[in-house]
Design a protein around this motif. Structure first.
Motif, PDB file in Angstrom:
ATOM      1  N   LEU A 254      51.369 -78.075 -24.038  1.00 10.51           N
ATOM      2  CA  LEU A 254      52.815 -78.143 -23.844  1.00 10.51           C
ATOM      3  C   LEU A 254      53.390 -76.727 -23.926  1.00 10.51           C
ATOM      4  CD1 LEU A 254      53.711 -81.341 -25.907  1.00 10.51           C
ATOM      5  CD2 LEU A 254      53.354 -81.114 -23.433  1.00 10.51           C
ATOM      6  N   ILE A 255      53.790 -76.219 -22.784  1.00  3.68           N
ATOM      7  CA  ILE A 255      54.304 -74.854 -22.710  1.00  3.68           C
ATOM      8  C   ILE A 255      55.789 -74.825 -23.069  1.00  3.68           C
ATOM      9  CG2 ILE A 255      52.597 -74.296 -20.949  1.00  3.68           C
ATOM     10  CD1 ILE A 255      54.782 -74.463 -18.858  1.00  3.68           C
ATOM     11  N   PHE A 256      56.260 -73.636 -23.451  1.00  8.96           N
ATOM     12  CA  PHE A 256      57.678 -73.401 -23.764  1.00  8.96           C
ATOM     13  C   PHE A 256      58.197 -74.351 -24.843  1.00  8.96           C
ATOM     14  CE2 PHE A 256      57.481 -72.586 -18.992  1.00  8.96           C
ATOM     15  CZ  PHE A 256      57.128 -71.270 -19.152  1.00  8.96           C
ATOM     16  N   THR A 257      57.343 -74.685 -25.811  1.00  8.63           N
ATOM     17  CA  THR A 257      57.760 -75.526 -26.935  1.00  8.63           C
ATOM     18  C   THR A 257      58.396 -74.658 -28.019  1.00  8.63           C
ATOM     19  OG1 THR A 257      55.976 -77.106 -26.498  1.00  8.63           O
ATOM     20  CG2 THR A 257      56.959 -77.148 -28.703  1.00  8.63           C
ATOM     21  N   ASP A 258      59.515 -75.117 -28.576  1.00  8.99           N
ATOM     22  CA  ASP A 258      60.226 -74.387 -29.630  1.00  8.99           C
ATOM     23  C   ASP A 258      59.571 -74.621 -30.982  1.00  8.99           C
ATOM     24  OD1 ASP A 258      62.276 -72.815 -28.631  1.00  8.99           O
ATOM     25  OD2 ASP A 258      63.629 -74.509 -28.411  1.00  8.99           O
ATOM     26  N   LEU A 259      59.382 -73.556 -31.752  1.00  7.59           N
ATOM     27  CA  LEU A 259      58.908 -73.642 -33.132  1.00  7.59           C
ATOM     28  C   LEU A 259      59.862 -72.823 -33.999  1.00  7.59           C
ATOM     29  CD1 LEU A 259      56.091 -73.076 -31.184  1.00  7.59           C
ATOM     30  CD2 LEU A 259      55.150 -74.086 -33.264  1.00  7.59           C
ATOM     31  N   VAL A 260      60.513 -73.486 -34.947  1.00 13.20           N
ATOM     32  CA  VAL A 260      61.522 -72.842 -35.783  1.00 13.20           C
ATOM     33  C   VAL A 260      61.255 -73.172 -37.245  1.00 13.20           C
ATOM     34  CG1 VAL A 260      63.985 -72.573 -36.234  1.00 13.20           C
ATOM     35  CG2 VAL A 260      63.216 -73.143 -33.925  1.00 13.20           C
ATOM     36  N   ILE A 261      61.317 -72.165 -38.117  1.00 12.02           N
ATOM     37  CA  ILE A 261      61.229 -72.428 -39.548  1.00 12.02           C
ATOM     38  C   ILE A 261      62.555 -73.055 -39.982  1.00 12.02           C
ATOM     39  CG2 ILE A 261      60.924 -71.438 -41.849  1.00 12.02           C
ATOM     40  CD1 ILE A 261      59.268 -69.235 -40.606  1.00 12.02           C
ATOM     41  N   LYS A 262      62.489 -74.260 -40.520  1.00  9.08           N
ATOM     42  CA  LYS A 262      63.680 -75.038 -40.839  1.00  9.08           C
ATOM     43  C   LYS A 262      64.615 -74.274 -41.779  1.00  9.08           C
ATOM     44  CE  LYS A 262      65.067 -79.721 -42.221  1.00  9.08           C
ATOM     45  NZ  LYS A 262      64.567 -81.059 -42.643  1.00  9.08           N
ATOM     46  N   GLY A 263      65.902 -74.295 -41.445  1.00 10.59           N
ATOM     47  CA  GLY A 263      66.896 -73.630 -42.279  1.00 10.59           C
ATOM     48  C   GLY A 263      66.992 -72.138 -42.061  1.00 10.59           C
ATOM     49  N   THR A 264      66.212 -71.613 -41.100  1.00  6.55           N
ATOM     50  CA  THR A 264      66.258 -70.180 -40.795  1.00  6.55           C
ATOM     51  C   THR A 264      66.419 -70.009 -39.287  1.00  6.55           C
ATOM     52  OG1 THR A 264      63.907 -69.745 -40.282  1.00  6.55           O
ATOM     53  CG2 THR A 264      64.522 -69.903 -42.624  1.00  6.55           C
ATOM     54  N   ASN A 265      66.494 -68.752 -38.849  1.00  5.30           N
ATOM     55  CA  ASN A 265      66.533 -68.449 -37.421  1.00  5.30           C
ATOM     56  C   ASN A 265      65.222 -67.838 -36.941  1.00  5.30           C
ATOM     57  OD1 ASN A 265      69.280 -69.277 -37.204  1.00  5.30           O
ATOM     58  ND2 ASN A 265      69.917 -67.324 -38.074  1.00  5.30           N
TER      59      ASN A 265
ATOM     60  N   THR B 265      59.678 -69.011 -32.513  1.00  7.33           N
ATOM     61  CA  THR B 265      58.869 -68.544 -31.392  1.00  7.33           C
ATOM     62  C   THR B 265      58.745 -69.691 -30.403  1.00  7.33           C
ATOM     63  OG1 THR B 265      56.823 -67.397 -30.762  1.00  7.33           O
ATOM     64  CG2 THR B 265      56.615 -69.186 -32.353  1.00  7.33           C
ATOM     65  N   VAL B 266      58.029 -69.453 -29.313  1.00  3.68           N
ATOM     66  CA  VAL B 266      57.752 -70.498 -28.326  1.00  3.68           C
ATOM     67  C   VAL B 266      56.273 -70.466 -27.994  1.00  3.68           C
ATOM     68  CG1 VAL B 266      60.066 -70.440 -27.305  1.00  3.68           C
ATOM     69  CG2 VAL B 266      58.265 -68.972 -26.382  1.00  3.68           C
ATOM     70  N   SER B 267      55.756 -71.608 -27.526  1.00  2.53           N
ATOM     71  CA  SER B 267      54.361 -71.647 -27.088  1.00  2.53           C
ATOM     72  C   SER B 267      54.245 -71.012 -25.711  1.00  2.53           C
ATOM     73  CB  SER B 267      53.844 -73.090 -27.065  1.00  2.53           C
ATOM     74  OG  SER B 267      54.586 -73.879 -26.154  1.00  2.53           O
ATOM     75  N   ASN B 268      53.076 -70.440 -25.437  1.00  2.00           N
ATOM     76  CA  ASN B 268      52.892 -69.724 -24.172  1.00  2.00           C
ATOM     77  C   ASN B 268      52.436 -70.670 -23.065  1.00  2.00           C
ATOM     78  OD1 ASN B 268      50.174 -70.239 -24.602  1.00  2.00           O
ATOM     79  ND2 ASN B 268      49.611 -68.133 -25.044  1.00  2.00           N
TER      80      ASN B 268
ATOM     81  N   GLU C 238      52.564 -65.459 -28.097  1.00  2.00           N
ATOM     82  CA  GLU C 238      51.110 -65.379 -28.034  1.00  2.00           C
ATOM     83  C   GLU C 238      50.687 -65.129 -26.578  1.00  2.00           C
ATOM     84  OE1 GLU C 238      47.189 -65.938 -29.958  1.00  2.00           O
ATOM     85  OE2 GLU C 238      49.187 -65.221 -30.483  1.00  2.00           O
ATOM     86  N   PRO C 239      49.860 -64.098 -26.331  1.00  2.00           N
ATOM     87  CA  PRO C 239      49.470 -63.810 -24.944  1.00  2.00           C
ATOM     88  C   PRO C 239      48.561 -64.889 -24.370  1.00  2.00           C
ATOM     89  CG  PRO C 239      48.265 -62.406 -26.468  1.00  2.00           C
ATOM     90  CD  PRO C 239      49.289 -63.137 -27.279  1.00  2.00           C
TER      91      PRO C 239
END
Length: 415
Positions: free
Chosen positions: A42-53, A56-59, A395-396
């Motif tokens: 799954l490309i372009f997936t959002d990953l966020v540490i909860k409660g912070t800004n 990153t995204v998956s490649n 991630e490249p």
């Protein structure tokens, strides 16, 4: 028509200084995101540490890398993607090279919501008017990772990467965003590019201008909206909320190159969550004029593909630009030659952290990039595996990893 300024040039760049950074303690976690039914990445997936800004995204291989400060290791990682159920995982429980599985969401259509908007064009206009209430109305300082590549056929000919800070102006302001270079590295194989020196003017600005809400003039204006046909596609979901899908394309009688694609609009708030669109390049001459600023007289250059993607993210009820990707493919014909060359120019930028900003730039205007800037030609940094330090990067993909390894081997031979 204004076009997103992602220009093919023969010009050369000026030198930009590179700042150092302070290093804090962190742990890097890596893994991949896959579909629960198909096992597809799954490309372009959002990953966020909860409660912070921090994010990153998956490649394009579905893989990700995220650097987590030690102080946040007991927090949760939120993984979300359009059309899938959101997942939260305790960061300390995520094993390295973990496979994170997302489940496709089932869209349950609300009859009341369906009847609310029957005119897709009216929905777009309503969305564009929401910037004053739904998007960040404060100055923000965003940290972003930027990568651009040039490939001849399938082989990498140029690789540039940078960490930048974006002084993002309020969405209600007419002031344009400002970008400062923090750290960068670049390597170009001009032998592979033959005698055609291809460079990207604009760099990170090209990706920033895909922010349709902040810069609607690059795709939708009051003058050109009537030139499009709009229609509804099947609705989807993001984070449990229903999302309208609006398709658009230029009217059949319009010869000017315009865009076609899909807009994803939150059904409750009317916020634009994602957009995927392309330029109609059927008219070679007119579409070439939009991208090719300079070229040798004996060369015909025209685009065969021009595709854009922009993703938005919400925090504390406010939406902001989060990620964009641009893919341009050009065919280069040398007059009198039997063969042609195909070049693919790809750039992507992801916001990896941000904070509200009240600091003036008046006393710190070092390394300010201009929209006409081209990233510096230099290979320093590729020899250092810890070059990025605590900065989060995209991630490249496999081909870029191979290119970096080759550059590193070449640098070792020279030393």
């Amino acid at each position: 028509m204004k076009n997103i300024p992602f220009i093919l040039l023969l010009s050369f760049c000026f030198i930009l200084n590179i700042n150092a950074q302070e290093v804090t303690n962190f742990k890097e976690i890596k893994g991949s995101i896959i579909d629960s039914k198909t096992n597809d990445p799954l490309i372009f997936t959002d990953l966020v540490i909860k409660g912070t800004n921090i994010s990153t995204v998956s490649n394009s291989d579905g893989e990700f890398s995220l650097k987590v400060p030690d102080s946040l290791m007991q927090d949760f990682l939120v993984i979300s993607r359009l059309g899938y159920e959101k997942k939260e995982l305790e960061i300390s429980s995520i094993e390295n090279n973990a496979k994170i599985i997302l489940i496709p969401s089932i869209t349950v259509l609300n009859p009341v919501q369906i009847k609310t908007y029957t005119d897709a064009r009216a929905l777009l206009r309503a969305t564009l008017k929401k910037k004053s209430t739904l998007y960040n109305d404060s100055n923000t300082l965003m940290t972003a990772f930027y990568r651009e590549t040039i490939k001849k056929r399938r082989k990498n000919a140029s690789l540039s990467e940078a960490v930048v800070q974006i002084h993002k102006q309020p969405y209600t302001s007419s002031r344009r965003d400002i970008i400062q270079l923090v750290k960068a590295r670049k390597n170009t194989n001009y032998n592979r590019l033959d005698t055609l020196a291809m460079k990207l003017q604009g760099g990170p600005f090209s990706n920033l201008y895909t922010d349709i809400i902040k810069y609607p003039e690059y795709i939708f204006t009051d003058e050109n909206i009537p030139l499009y046909d709009f229609s509804f596609d099947k609705s989807t979901q993001i984070n449990g909320s229903m999302v309208f899908v609006v398709k658009f394309k230029q009217k059949p009688n319009i010869t000017e190159p315009l865009y076609y694609g899909k807009l994803y609009i939150d059904a409750e708030t009317l916020a634009l969550t994602n957009a995927i669109y392309s330029l109609n390049v059927e008219n070679k001459e007119l579409s070439s004029q939009l991208y090719v600023r300079k070229k040798p007289r004996k060369v015909d250059v025209y685009p065969t593909e021009a595709t854009y993607r922009v993703n938005y993210r919400t925090q504390n009820g406010k939406w902001h630009y989060a990620y964009s990707n641009i893919v341009l493919t050009f065919k280069v014909n040398w007059k009198g030659e039997l063969f042609n060359s195909v070049y693919t120019l790809n750039s992507e930028m992801a916001i990896t952290d941000w904070e509200l900003n009240t600091t003036s730039l008046a006393n710190n205007r070092q390394n300010i990039l201009r929209p006409t800037s081209i990233l510096v030609d230099q290979a320093s940094g590729f020899s250092d595996p810890r070059f990025w330090g605590e900065y989060n990067i995209i991630e490249p993909e496999k081909s870029i990893e191979s290119a970096i390894e080759k550059i590193q081997r070449q640098l070792k031979k020279k030393s």
